[in-house]
Design a protein around this motif. Structure first.
Motif, PDB file in Angstrom:
ATOM      1  N   TYR A   1      23.402   7.781  37.675  1.00 26.87           N
ATOM      2  CA  TYR A   1      22.901   8.717  36.674  1.00 26.87           C
ATOM      3  C   TYR A   1      21.758   9.548  37.240  1.00 26.87           C
ATOM      4  CZ  TYR A   1      19.886   4.633  36.027  1.00 26.87           C
ATOM      5  OH  TYR A   1      19.072   3.560  36.238  1.00 26.87           O
TER       6      TYR A   1
ATOM      7  N   LYS B   1      24.188   3.723  41.364  1.00 25.74           N
ATOM      8  CA  LYS B   1      24.116   2.320  40.959  1.00 25.74           C
ATOM      9  C   LYS B   1      25.211   1.467  41.598  1.00 25.74           C
ATOM     10  CE  LYS B   1      21.730   0.600  38.491  1.00 25.74           C
ATOM     11  NZ  LYS B   1      20.536  -0.185  38.779  1.00 25.74           N
TER      12      LYS B   1
ATOM     13  N   ASP C   1      27.829   0.223  30.964  1.00 23.77           N
ATOM     14  CA  ASP C   1      26.416   0.552  30.775  1.00 23.77           C
ATOM     15  C   ASP C   1      26.040   1.801  31.570  1.00 23.77           C
ATOM     16  OD1 ASP C   1      25.911  -1.530  29.044  1.00 23.77           O
ATOM     17  OD2 ASP C   1      24.882  -2.780  30.536  1.00 23.77           O
ATOM     18  N   PHE C   2      26.465   1.879  32.824  1.00 19.64           N
ATOM     19  CA  PHE C   2      26.148   3.052  33.645  1.00 19.64           C
ATOM     20  C   PHE C   2      26.865   4.289  33.130  1.00 19.64           C
ATOM     21  CE2 PHE C   2      25.790  -0.255  37.178  1.00 19.64           C
ATOM     22  CZ  PHE C   2      24.486  -0.537  36.839  1.00 19.64           C
TER      23      PHE C   2
ATOM     24  N   GLU D   1      18.176  11.364  37.044  1.00 19.29           N
ATOM     25  CA  GLU D   1      16.850  11.118  36.474  1.00 19.29           C
ATOM     26  C   GLU D   1      15.947  12.302  36.795  1.00 19.29           C
ATOM     27  OE1 GLU D   1      16.264   6.349  36.708  1.00 19.29           O
ATOM     28  OE2 GLU D   1      15.751   7.452  38.513  1.00 19.29           O
TER      29      GLU D   1
ATOM     30  N   ASN E   1      27.686   4.962  30.140  1.00 17.44           N
ATOM     31  CA  ASN E   1      27.098   5.397  28.873  1.00 17.44           C
ATOM     32  C   ASN E   1      25.645   5.858  28.983  1.00 17.44           C
ATOM     33  OD1 ASN E   1      29.407   5.012  27.260  1.00 17.44           O
ATOM     34  ND2 ASN E   1      29.030   2.815  27.220  1.00 17.44           N
ATOM     35  N   MET E   2      25.074   5.810  30.176  1.00 14.83           N
ATOM     36  CA  MET E   2      23.701   6.287  30.374  1.00 14.83           C
ATOM     37  C   MET E   2      23.655   7.797  30.176  1.00 14.83           C
ATOM     38  SD  MET E   2      21.392   3.993  31.322  1.00 14.83           S
ATOM     39  CE  MET E   2      20.171   4.960  32.165  1.00 14.83           C
TER      40      MET E   2
ATOM     41  N   SER F   1      24.926  10.367  33.030  1.00 16.99           N
ATOM     42  CA  SER F   1      25.801   9.590  33.899  1.00 16.99           C
ATOM     43  C   SER F   1      26.710  10.527  34.680  1.00 16.99           C
ATOM     44  CB  SER F   1      26.653   8.643  33.041  1.00 16.99           C
ATOM     45  OG  SER F   1      27.615   7.992  33.837  1.00 16.99           O
TER      46      SER F   1
END
Length: 130
Positions: A51, A64, A26-27, A53, A29-30, A33
């Motif tokens: 990731y 994360k 999940d991380f 922001e 594929n952000m 990332s």
């Protein structure tokens, strides 16, 4: 490695391999990332993933997960990962890294040594939903 590290104190988390892989995927594929992997003798011994922001103050990086093989902790690998991560992020115009970790833990002491500090303006809140 993630499962074995976080099953031990101080975390004592009961991760299954599949759920751990899904979390890390999940991380990965952000959007925006970014990760660093430490490899020693053809084996992953540590990593950091998160990731970028966009904030009103510019770009921030949300770290994360960071994990170092239990047998390699306190050997400088985590510090090297953090140094390389910071250099990479500066080159992408990121001006702040933030993270969540357990208070008064070896991890919080490590992050303190890396120059992180507590933010008195932010608290973590949670709610159990059923």
């Amino acid at each position: 490695m993630f499962v074995s590290v976080f099953r031990n104190p101080p975390w004592n988390e009961n991760w299954e391999i599949e759920s751990a892989l899904n979390r890390l995927k999940d991380f990965y594929n952000m959007p925006y990332s970014h990760s660093i992997v430490a490899i020693l003798e053809d084996r992953i011994v540590g990593f950091a993933i998160g990731y970028i922001e966009i904030w009103f103050q510019g770009k921030s990086f949300y770290l994360k997960e960071m994990c170092i093989d239990s047998t390699r902790q306190r050997s400088g690998i985590g510090t090297k990962i953090m140094d390389v991560l910071s250099q990479n992020l500066v080159s992408q115009n990121v001006n702040k890294i933030y993270l969540l970790t357990a208070r008064d833990s070896p991890a919080s002491a490590f992050y303190d040594q890396c120059g992180f500090c507590y933010n008195s303006k932010i608290i973590m809140m949670s709610k159990t939903v059923q």
